[in-house]
Design an enzyme around this catalytic site. Structure first.
Site, mmCIF file in Angstrom:
data_model
loop_
_atom_site.group_PDB
_atom_site.id
_atom_site.type_symbol
_atom_site.label_atom_id
_atom_site.label_comp_id
_atom_site.label_asym_id
_atom_site.label_seq_id
_atom_site.Cartn_x
_atom_site.Cartn_y
_atom_site.Cartn_z
ATOM 1 N N CYS A 85 44.269 32.957 34.284
ATOM 2 C CA CYS A 85 44.750 33.162 35.658
ATOM 3 C C CYS A 85 45.225 34.607 35.783
ATOM 4 O O CYS A 85 46.083 34.905 36.609
ATOM 5 C CB CYS A 85 45.890 32.197 35.985
ATOM 6 S SG CYS A 85 45.336 30.502 36.086
ATOM 7 N N ASP A 125 51.558 40.309 22.340
ATOM 8 C CA ASP A 125 51.804 41.339 23.356
ATOM 9 C C ASP A 125 52.286 42.583 22.610
ATOM 10 O O ASP A 125 53.400 42.608 22.088
ATOM 11 C CB ASP A 125 52.875 40.862 24.358
ATOM 12 C CG ASP A 125 53.003 41.817 25.545
ATOM 13 O OD1 ASP A 125 52.882 43.040 25.337
ATOM 14 O OD2 ASP A 125 53.221 41.335 26.674
ATOM 15 N N GLU A 138 34.150 39.024 42.059
ATOM 16 C CA GLU A 138 34.654 38.025 43.003
ATOM 17 C C GLU A 138 34.155 38.378 44.398
ATOM 18 O O GLU A 138 34.187 39.552 44.766
ATOM 19 C CB GLU A 138 36.190 37.998 42.972
ATOM 20 C CG GLU A 138 36.698 37.464 41.645
ATOM 21 C CD GLU A 138 38.218 37.357 41.552
ATOM 22 O OE1 GLU A 138 38.888 37.411 42.594
ATOM 23 O OE2 GLU A 138 38.724 37.203 40.432
ATOM 24 N N LYS A 180 55.947 38.965 32.943
ATOM 25 C CA LYS A 180 56.687 38.079 33.854
ATOM 26 C C LYS A 180 56.053 36.687 33.896
ATOM 27 O O LYS A 180 56.736 35.681 33.737
ATOM 28 C CB LYS A 180 56.715 38.713 35.256
ATOM 29 C CG LYS A 180 57.531 40.001 35.306
ATOM 30 C CD LYS A 180 57.591 40.605 36.680
ATOM 31 C CE LYS A 180 56.312 41.286 37.088
ATOM 32 N NZ LYS A 180 55.909 42.433 36.254
ATOM 33 N N ALA A 229 48.027 33.018 43.326
ATOM 34 C CA ALA A 229 49.154 33.430 44.174
ATOM 35 C C ALA A 229 49.230 32.617 45.463
ATOM 36 O O ALA A 229 50.078 32.883 46.320
ATOM 37 C CB ALA A 229 49.008 34.913 44.512
ATOM 38 N N ASP A 253 40.565 31.092 36.986
ATOM 39 C CA ASP A 253 40.924 31.358 38.388
ATOM 40 C C ASP A 253 40.358 32.699 38.839
ATOM 41 O O ASP A 253 40.298 32.982 40.023
ATOM 42 C CB ASP A 253 42.464 31.376 38.509
ATOM 43 C CG ASP A 253 42.938 31.533 39.946
ATOM 44 O OD1 ASP A 253 42.380 30.833 40.830
ATOM 45 O OD2 ASP A 253 43.851 32.343 40.197
ATOM 46 N N HIS A 276 40.433 32.146 42.696
ATOM 47 C CA HIS A 276 41.552 33.105 42.691
ATOM 48 C C HIS A 276 42.724 32.584 43.551
ATOM 49 O O HIS A 276 43.116 33.184 44.551
ATOM 50 C CB HIS A 276 41.094 34.484 43.181
ATOM 51 C CG HIS A 276 41.962 35.596 42.681
ATOM 52 N ND1 HIS A 276 41.479 36.851 42.391
ATOM 53 C CD2 HIS A 276 43.289 35.659 42.417
ATOM 54 C CE1 HIS A 276 42.468 37.627 41.971
ATOM 55 N NE2 HIS A 276 43.578 36.917 41.990
ATOM 56 N N LEU A 277 43.238 31.447 43.095
ATOM 57 C CA LEU A 277 44.303 30.770 43.858
ATOM 58 C C LEU A 277 45.690 30.960 43.251
ATOM 59 O O LEU A 277 46.656 30.380 43.750
ATOM 60 C CB LEU A 277 44.020 29.254 43.916
ATOM 61 C CG LEU A 277 42.813 28.792 44.711
ATOM 62 C CD1 LEU A 277 42.732 27.265 44.695
ATOM 63 C CD2 LEU A 277 42.901 29.289 46.145
HETATM 64 N N1 LIG Z 1 45.515 34.732 39.577
HETATM 65 C C1 LIG Z 1 46.342 35.333 40.395
HETATM 66 O O1 LIG Z 1 46.299 35.122 41.581
HETATM 67 C C2 LIG Z 1 47.359 36.281 39.845
HETATM 68 C C3 LIG Z 1 48.610 36.356 40.463
HETATM 69 C C4 LIG Z 1 49.552 37.251 39.954
HETATM 70 C C5 LIG Z 1 49.228 38.050 38.870
HETATM 71 N N2 LIG Z 1 48.001 37.955 38.317
HETATM 72 C C6 LIG Z 1 47.658 38.767 37.136
HETATM 73 O O2 LIG Z 1 48.374 38.239 36.022
HETATM 74 C C7 LIG Z 1 48.546 39.256 35.041
HETATM 75 C C8 LIG Z 1 49.975 39.257 34.533
HETATM 76 O O3 LIG Z 1 50.849 39.571 35.583
HETATM 77 P P1 LIG Z 1 52.437 39.800 35.321
HETATM 78 O O4 LIG Z 1 53.067 39.841 36.652
HETATM 79 O O5 LIG Z 1 52.935 38.849 34.320
HETATM 80 O O6 LIG Z 1 52.379 41.248 34.703
HETATM 81 P P2 LIG Z 1 53.418 41.919 33.691
HETATM 82 O O7 LIG Z 1 53.169 43.375 33.785
HETATM 83 O O8 LIG Z 1 54.783 41.404 33.917
HETATM 84 O O9 LIG Z 1 52.913 41.397 32.270
HETATM 85 C C9 LIG Z 1 51.734 41.822 31.666
HETATM 86 C C10 LIG Z 1 51.973 41.829 30.167
HETATM 87 O O10 LIG Z 1 50.744 42.134 29.523
HETATM 88 C C11 LIG Z 1 51.064 42.907 28.384
HETATM 89 N N3 LIG Z 1 49.893 43.607 27.911
HETATM 90 C C12 LIG Z 1 49.371 44.789 28.315
HETATM 91 N N4 LIG Z 1 48.291 45.094 27.578
HETATM 92 C C13 LIG Z 1 48.138 44.085 26.686
HETATM 93 C C14 LIG Z 1 47.206 43.840 25.654
HETATM 94 N N5 LIG Z 1 46.235 44.695 25.392
HETATM 95 N N6 LIG Z 1 47.339 42.716 24.951
HETATM 96 C C15 LIG Z 1 48.338 41.832 25.203
HETATM 97 N N7 LIG Z 1 49.259 42.027 26.159
HETATM 98 C C16 LIG Z 1 49.156 43.135 26.893
HETATM 99 C C17 LIG Z 1 52.174 43.826 28.862
HETATM 100 O O11 LIG Z 1 52.919 44.332 27.775
HETATM 101 C C18 LIG Z 1 52.990 42.887 29.720
HETATM 102 O O12 LIG Z 1 54.041 42.304 28.992
HETATM 103 C C19 LIG Z 1 48.094 40.527 35.709
HETATM 104 O O13 LIG Z 1 46.766 40.797 35.310
HETATM 105 C C20 LIG Z 1 48.098 40.182 37.188
HETATM 106 O O14 LIG Z 1 47.221 40.984 37.936
HETATM 107 C C21 LIG Z 1 47.055 37.074 38.772
HETATM 108 O O1 LIG Z 2 46.037 38.241 46.806
HETATM 109 C C1 LIG Z 2 45.916 37.258 46.077
HETATM 110 O O2 LIG Z 2 45.948 36.113 46.452
HETATM 111 C C2 LIG Z 2 45.732 37.465 44.569
HETATM 112 C C3 LIG Z 2 46.959 38.049 43.966
HETATM 113 C C4 LIG Z 2 46.941 38.260 42.486
HETATM 114 O O3 LIG Z 2 45.705 38.407 41.930
HETATM 115 C C5 LIG Z 2 47.819 39.418 42.139
HETATM 116 O O4 LIG Z 2 47.425 40.287 41.384
HETATM 117 O O5 LIG Z 2 48.956 39.432 42.649
#
Ligand SMILES: NC(=O)c1ccc[n+]([C@@H]2O[C@H](COP(=O)([O-])OP(=O)(O)OC[C@H]3O[C@@H](n4cnc5c(N)ncnc54)[C@H](O)[C@@H]3O)[C@@H](O)[C@H]2O)c1
Ligand SMILES: O=C(O)CC[C@@H](O)C(=O)O
Length: 527
Positions: free
Chosen positions: A228, A169, A259, A149, A282, A254, A279-280
């Site tokens: 991120c 991916d 953490e 996503k 979201a 991020d 970790h900003l």
């Molecule tokens: N920094 C933040 O605050 C924050 C906020 C939201 C999400 N995240 C993180 O961002 C990441 C992505 O979130 P998303 O919502 O897009 O998830 P998602 O599940 O929609 O997408 C993750 C993608 O990674 C792929 N994947 C899995 N294993 C893989 C590998 N070994 N190599 C390459 N690709 C691989 C999956 O096929 C999938 O398409 C997650 O780790 C989530 O926890 C961080």
């Molecule tokens: O709670 C947060 O702000 C971090 C969220 C983010 O890492 C997530 O995985 O959705």
């Protein structure tokens, strides 16, 4: 009123939703021990990424029914431990997608134009334009690792910025990547060719330290990395070393392996080549309202006995599918409960046979409902849709699924056969008018009875007077019969009798029933 503990800062929109159905206590910054000490009072726990929900917390949460993670990643929750305890874990898979994607893009542009250090310099009284000559992203190659996503949104915006896109991916088709304007390539090629690498994949044992000294050495000296996604996907010591030796040009992070980031982390002493945010990803007003609302609504629904729409530990059971299949799930659960009690003892296998239109539907919810019913007599409310599969596996119950789409008599029917230490029993059932359950066959004897709370089943020889004798015997124990039906295959052969009774059978009466001449076996069932 149920009680909900909110242990991380959550938007008021979520608290307002929870308050409609529960007493809500907000207590943040609890240590794991403090959390374990108070969690026993709560029916639900709502968290962000700050709270660690360990096995100890789950063990102490004796009343917990649901853990809601206001965000995507549930890596701060011991999901297997929650699953074993039948606790639903829900998240908000899409609520912060845009926020996280925009943060990654902001990091990429900030890194390219030295915005954080230029800002600090001006605020420190300087006016040094030469020191902050940056680079453009236009026509540069962005390598997106993880095209889910967030990765997809980053790719879409990066394309609009005029960037060339590579993606890695293993779970995405080349077609999907192409629609997003990305060339799907192997990881080593992406590492070699990308000017920018942005990570959007989960942290798993396979992805831990995906970026390490060896892979960093394959990148161009102009490469800039953005993470991120999750800490631990990058080896931080190797990254700091690579940046200080100009192996690559920059990194914007991020998320971190630990953490909050430790005060002595080598990342903290990097200069303008590194941007660090706490970790900003979201942390936008919109995302926080989205995730809080999304998760609070699911907690509210589960506390009201409704399914959750994004449960991470009820595999394959989407709320809309559960809702659509609810009558069939009730049928499967009732028949499972019935056959489990008829079989008694230790169950070795359950054969779930779906006939007619039911055989065209998703079998997974039906099987889980049947297992829930099968185990419910032994485990009572400890078994639910979350842990029915695990509980069955732990008991060594082998599940066999059979489907036959031919319509035989009824449009749809379900037959469950349980084989156990005390023998084999089967029950079949249908839905009349789409919702009314009818048991249509017991051990292959045709009947037509609605299941009731208390029932008595006998296996007997079809002979004159036997029904009267059972009736009189029950009467002598003051047991009132609500309805009675006999099923037989041939006249004066074996038969089953099914009685609905108003109350549970008193102690000892089952033995008396089995002594009646012609009765082979008798079972009492409470649904
Ligand atoms: N920094 C933040 O605050 C924050 C906020 C939201 C999400 N995240 C993180 O961002 C990441 C992505 O979130 P998303 O919502 O897009 O998830 P998602 O599940 O929609 O997408 C993750 C993608 O990674 C792929 N994947 C899995 N294993 C893989 C590998 N070994 N190599 C390459 N690709 C691989 C999956 O096929 C999938 O398409 C997650 O780790 C989530 O926890 C961080
Ligand atoms: O709670 C947060 O702000 C971090 C969220 C983010 O890492 C997530 O995985 O959705």
């Amino acid at each position: 009123m149920p009680k909900v503990l909110v242990s991380d800062p959550i938007d008021q929109a979520g608290i307002d939703i929870l308050s409609q159905v529960a007493q809500v206590d907000v207590q943040t910054k609890l240590s794991p021990d403090e959390l374990a000490n108070i969690i026993g009072d709560y029916d639900a726990l709502m968290i962000r990424s700050g709270t660690k929900v360990t096995q100890a917390v789950i063990d102490a949460g004796q009343n917990l029914k649901i853990i809601g993670r206001a965000g995507v990643g549930v890596d701060n929750v011991d999901v297997p431990a929650a699953t074993r305890r039948g606790i639903v874990v829900v998240n908000s898979p899409e609520g912060n997608t845009i926020a996280a994607a925009e943060h990654a893009l902001a990091m990429m542009l900030s890194l390219s134009r030295y915005i954080p250090v230029a800002d600090q310099s001006v605020k420190a009284g300087e006016w040094n334009r030469k020191a902050f000559t940056g680079v453009e992203v236009y026509k540069k190659t962005l390598g997106v690792v993880g095209l889910g996503k967030i990765g997809s949104h980053v790719a879409t915006v990066a394309r609009a910025l005029g960037m060339k896109l590579l993606a890695y991916d293993p779970f995405i088709s080349a077609d999907r990547a192409e629609k997003l304007g990305c060339r799907l390539v192997e990881l080593d090629l992406l590492f070699r060719e990308a000017d920018y690498i942005t990570l959007h994949l989960p942290k798993t044992p396979e992805t831990a330290n995906l970026i390490n000294a060896k892979t960093l050495a394959t990148m161009k000296p102009t490469t800039r990395i953005i993470n991120c996604a999750r800490g631990g996907i990058i080896d931080e010591v190797a990254l700091a070393d690579a940046l200080s030796k100009d192996v690559i040009a920059g990194a914007a992070l991020d998320v971190y392996a630990e953490e909050p980031l430790g005060p002595d982390s080598p990342l903290r002493s990097l200069d303008r080549k590194a941007i660090l945010t706490p970790h900003l990803g979201a942390s936008t007003e919109e995302a926080q309202i989205n995730v809080a609302t999304d998760v609070a609504e699911q907690i509210r629904d589960v506390l009201l006995g409704l399914p959750a729409k994004s449960a991470v530990n009820i595999p394959g059971l989407r709320a809309d599918v559960m809702e659509q299949m609810r009558p069939y799930l009730q049928l499967a659960e009732t028949l499972g409960n019935l056959v489990g009690q008829l079989a008694g003892g230790r169950i070795e296998s359950l054969n779930v046979q779906m006939q007619g239109e039911l055989a065209q539907k998703d079998s997974q919810p039906v099987v889980i409902a049947a297992l829930k019913g099968l185990l419910s007599h032994a485990l009572q409310e400890r078994v639910n849709y979350v842990n029915a599969n695990i509980e069955a596996k732990e008991r060594g119950i082998h599940v066999i699924e059979t489907r036959d789409t031919d319509v035989k008599g009824y449009t749809s029917s379900l037959r469950l056969t349980a084989v156990g230490s005390l023998g084999e029993h089967s029950v079949s059932g249908v839905l009349l008018g789409g919702s009314e359950i009818r048991v249509t066959d017991i051990d292959e004897f045709p009947i037509n009875v609605p299941p009731t709370k208390h029932m008595l089943f006998t296996l007997h020889r079809d002979m004159p007077g036997i029904i009267g004798k059972i009736g009189s015997l029950l009467g002598s124990f003051n047991v009132n019969i609500a309805s009675m039906q006999v099923g037989r295959k041939i006249v004066r052969g074996d038969a089953v009798m099914v009685l609905s009774i108003d109350d549970p059978l008193p102690e000892g009466i089952l033995d008396e029933i089995t002594k009646v001449p012609g009765i082979r076996d008798a079972y009492t069932v409470s649904l």
